[in-house]
Design an enzyme around this catalytic site. Structure first.
Site, mmCIF file in Angstrom:
data_model
loop_
_atom_site.group_PDB
_atom_site.id
_atom_site.type_symbol
_atom_site.label_atom_id
_atom_site.label_comp_id
_atom_site.label_asym_id
_atom_site.label_seq_id
_atom_site.Cartn_x
_atom_site.Cartn_y
_atom_site.Cartn_z
ATOM 1 N N CYS A 1 -27.564 -23.289 -90.038
ATOM 2 C CA CYS A 1 -28.117 -22.285 -90.959
ATOM 3 C C CYS A 1 -29.245 -22.833 -91.831
ATOM 4 C CB CYS A 1 -27.020 -21.718 -91.834
ATOM 5 S SG CYS A 1 -25.573 -21.217 -90.911
ATOM 6 N N HIS B 1 -29.344 -18.484 -98.267
ATOM 7 C CA HIS B 1 -28.753 -18.220 -96.948
ATOM 8 C C HIS B 1 -27.698 -17.135 -97.115
ATOM 9 C CE1 HIS B 1 -26.733 -18.485 -93.248
ATOM 10 N NE2 HIS B 1 -25.757 -19.294 -93.630
ATOM 11 N N ASN C 1 -23.937 -12.903 -91.408
ATOM 12 C CA ASN C 1 -24.530 -14.242 -91.412
ATOM 13 C C ASN C 1 -25.252 -14.461 -90.082
ATOM 14 O OD1 ASN C 1 -25.042 -16.969 -91.211
ATOM 15 N ND2 ASN C 1 -23.076 -17.621 -92.039
HETATM 16 O O1 UT7 Z 1 -23.272 -20.344 -92.421
HETATM 17 C C1 UT7 Z 1 -22.108 -20.994 -92.822
HETATM 18 C C2 UT7 Z 1 -20.926 -20.330 -92.163
HETATM 19 N N1 UT7 Z 1 -19.685 -20.340 -92.850
HETATM 20 C C3 UT7 Z 1 -19.444 -19.848 -94.093
HETATM 21 O O2 UT7 Z 1 -20.293 -19.492 -94.825
HETATM 22 C C4 UT7 Z 1 -17.991 -19.744 -94.467
HETATM 23 C C5 UT7 Z 1 -17.710 -20.043 -95.898
HETATM 24 N N2 UT7 Z 1 -16.379 -19.563 -96.241
HETATM 25 C C6 UT7 Z 1 -16.144 -18.271 -96.534
HETATM 26 O O3 UT7 Z 1 -17.028 -17.457 -96.570
HETATM 27 C C7 UT7 Z 1 -14.713 -17.885 -96.888
HETATM 28 O O4 UT7 Z 1 -13.916 -19.033 -96.967
HETATM 29 C C8 UT7 Z 1 -14.102 -16.894 -95.853
HETATM 30 C C9 UT7 Z 1 -14.767 -15.528 -95.975
HETATM 31 C C10 UT7 Z 1 -14.240 -17.414 -94.438
HETATM 32 C C11 UT7 Z 1 -12.617 -16.706 -96.146
HETATM 33 O O5 UT7 Z 1 -12.441 -16.242 -97.484
HETATM 34 P P1 UT7 Z 1 -11.386 -16.950 -98.458
HETATM 35 O O6 UT7 Z 1 -11.422 -16.202 -99.720
HETATM 36 O O7 UT7 Z 1 -11.718 -18.409 -98.496
HETATM 37 O O8 UT7 Z 1 -10.023 -16.660 -97.698
HETATM 38 P P2 UT7 Z 1 -8.965 -17.713 -97.179
HETATM 39 O O9 UT7 Z 1 -9.493 -18.456 -96.001
HETATM 40 O O10 UT7 Z 1 -8.458 -18.489 -98.352
HETATM 41 O O11 UT7 Z 1 -7.831 -16.728 -96.666
HETATM 42 C C12 UT7 Z 1 -7.079 -15.899 -97.559
HETATM 43 C C13 UT7 Z 1 -6.089 -15.075 -96.722
HETATM 44 C C14 UT7 Z 1 -5.318 -15.914 -95.724
HETATM 45 O O12 UT7 Z 1 -3.984 -15.420 -95.690
HETATM 46 P P3 UT7 Z 1 -2.807 -16.182 -96.489
HETATM 47 O O13 UT7 Z 1 -2.796 -17.570 -95.922
HETATM 48 O O14 UT7 Z 1 -3.223 -16.137 -97.943
HETATM 49 O O15 UT7 Z 1 -1.613 -15.355 -96.160
HETATM 50 C C15 UT7 Z 1 -5.984 -15.620 -94.399
HETATM 51 O O16 UT7 Z 1 -5.132 -15.756 -93.297
HETATM 52 O O17 UT7 Z 1 -6.795 -14.088 -95.953
HETATM 53 C C16 UT7 Z 1 -6.416 -14.199 -94.573
HETATM 54 N N3 UT7 Z 1 -7.562 -13.816 -93.740
HETATM 55 C C17 UT7 Z 1 -7.848 -12.541 -93.434
HETATM 56 N N4 UT7 Z 1 -7.271 -11.385 -93.734
HETATM 57 C C18 UT7 Z 1 -7.814 -10.253 -93.272
HETATM 58 C C19 UT7 Z 1 -8.486 -14.618 -93.187
HETATM 59 N N5 UT7 Z 1 -9.396 -13.899 -92.516
HETATM 60 C C20 UT7 Z 1 -9.023 -12.594 -92.647
HETATM 61 C C21 UT7 Z 1 -9.575 -11.382 -92.188
HETATM 62 N N6 UT7 Z 1 -8.939 -10.235 -92.529
HETATM 63 N N7 UT7 Z 1 -10.691 -11.326 -91.441
#
Ligand code: UT7
Length: 311
Positions: free
Chosen positions: A111, A236, A266
């Protein structure tokens, strides 16, 4: 003399995939995706529309806007992690399409790739190697997305941007830049053996929040400027929460930060140039404005430039 952008182009495929569309195939909700990422929809290329096709479309617009002919380009740099194939590069495919021969190569900095491209182009222009350099950021991430993985499938989209760069007046164009990489974080975001994006979202999130803010402040300081001198921030477009953290670090009001993540998701190497092209089209960036572009991505990599807009 300075070095700057004199023509920009952008392209996104026609097909729109909304969060609601994803709700029917993944264990997710529109509400979760919106609140955690700011994304509402993304554009997805057709099966027969490859990365090079999108690069060609954005390039044609950029060279038309710059008012140059393809044969005037001395170097083509294409930032992508989703080329049509390992080689020939997308940059070489562009030379074939436009019927030209020049230096051409792809850049793999995920990115941050578009920023790496701008800064690389700047060196070749400053040392008088070439008169015009084309920098493209393009991705067909839909072909490296695991559509069964709700952690990643909700984030990414396809698209392209292109910029023609050349010499501009003293004090205009790129005033300062910063590039970096730390491979120890490579394990948090990579293409796995199945050729799918694999990601530890929380780790990438933490890194991005810290790095985007720091790089934006540093690249202003390097240009001899303060936070309050920044007229427009183009981060980004990864996640609205990460982008907001960078905006707050610069104490900028909401209207001074580019936001296209809600409709394009993204688009990795395409995201910063795509947003820049869109803000210019909408007249939000004016002559003499101080614009900061800042990105982070797989590698882990990061990059930022301070630009005084105009020729
Ligand atoms: O260009 C660079 C590319 N990458 C990025 O920019 C990624 C950077 N990271 C992020 O944007 C965030 O970490 C995410 C959007 C990927 C995830 O958000 P988060 O607030 O960090 O969520 P999390 O990973 O802490 O997950 C929270 C909960 C989890 O459930 P539990 O363990 O709390 O029960 C996940 O399993 O949300 C769950 N979860 C979802 N639920 C519904 C994860 N993905 C999803 C989903 N829909 N798509």
């Amino acid at each position: 003399m300075g070095v700057g952008i004199i023509g920009l182009g952008k392209y996104v495929p026609e097909k729109v995939l909304t969060n609601h569309d994803l709700e029917s195939v993944l264990d997710t909700t529109d509400e979760w995706i919106r609140s955690r990422t700011g994304i509402e929809a993304r554009h997805i290329a057709a099966d027969d529309e490859n990365t090079s096709h999108m690069a060609i479309k954005a390039t044609q617009i950029a060279i038309d806007n710059a008012g140059i002919k393809p044969e005037q380009i001395g170097l083509i740099l294409v930032a992508t992690v989703s080329p049509d194939q390992g080689f020939p590069s997308v940059a070489c495919q562009l030379t074939e399409h436009f019927g030209i021969q020049c230096a051409a190569m792809d850049i793999a900095a995920a990115c941050s790739g578009f920023i790496y491209g701008l800064v690389t182009a700047q060196q070749f222009l400053e040392n008088n190697s070439y008169e015009y350099v084309l920098v493209v950021g393009v991705e067909k991430l839909s072909k490296v997305t695991d559509w069964n993985d709700r952690n990643t499938a909700i984030l990414f989209g396809d698209g392209a941007c292109a910029a023609v760069m050349t010499k501009v007046s003293e004090g205009r164009g790129i005033l300062a830049s910063e590039l970096g990489a730390d491979g120890s974080g490579g394990k948090h975001l990579y293409l796995n053996e199945e050729n799918h994006i694999a990601m530890n979202g929380r780790e990438v999130f933490k890194f991005a929040v810290r790095q985007m803010g720091e790089s934006a402040v540093q690249v202003l300081e390097k240009a001899g400027l303060q936070k309050e001198d920044c007229d427009f921030l183009i981060p980004h477009q990864a996640n609205i929460r990460i982008m907001e953290a960078a905006r707050e670090r610069l104490n900028l009001p909401e209207e001074k930060m580019s936001k296209t993540v809600h409709k394009y998701g993204n688009t990795s190497a395409a995201s910063i140039g795509l947003s820049l092209a869109e803000e210019l089209e909408q007249g939000k960036i004016k002559d003499d404005d101080i614009v900061v572009l800042v990105g982070f991505g797989g590698g882990l990599t990061w990059g930022a430039v301070t630009i005084r807009w105009g020729k």
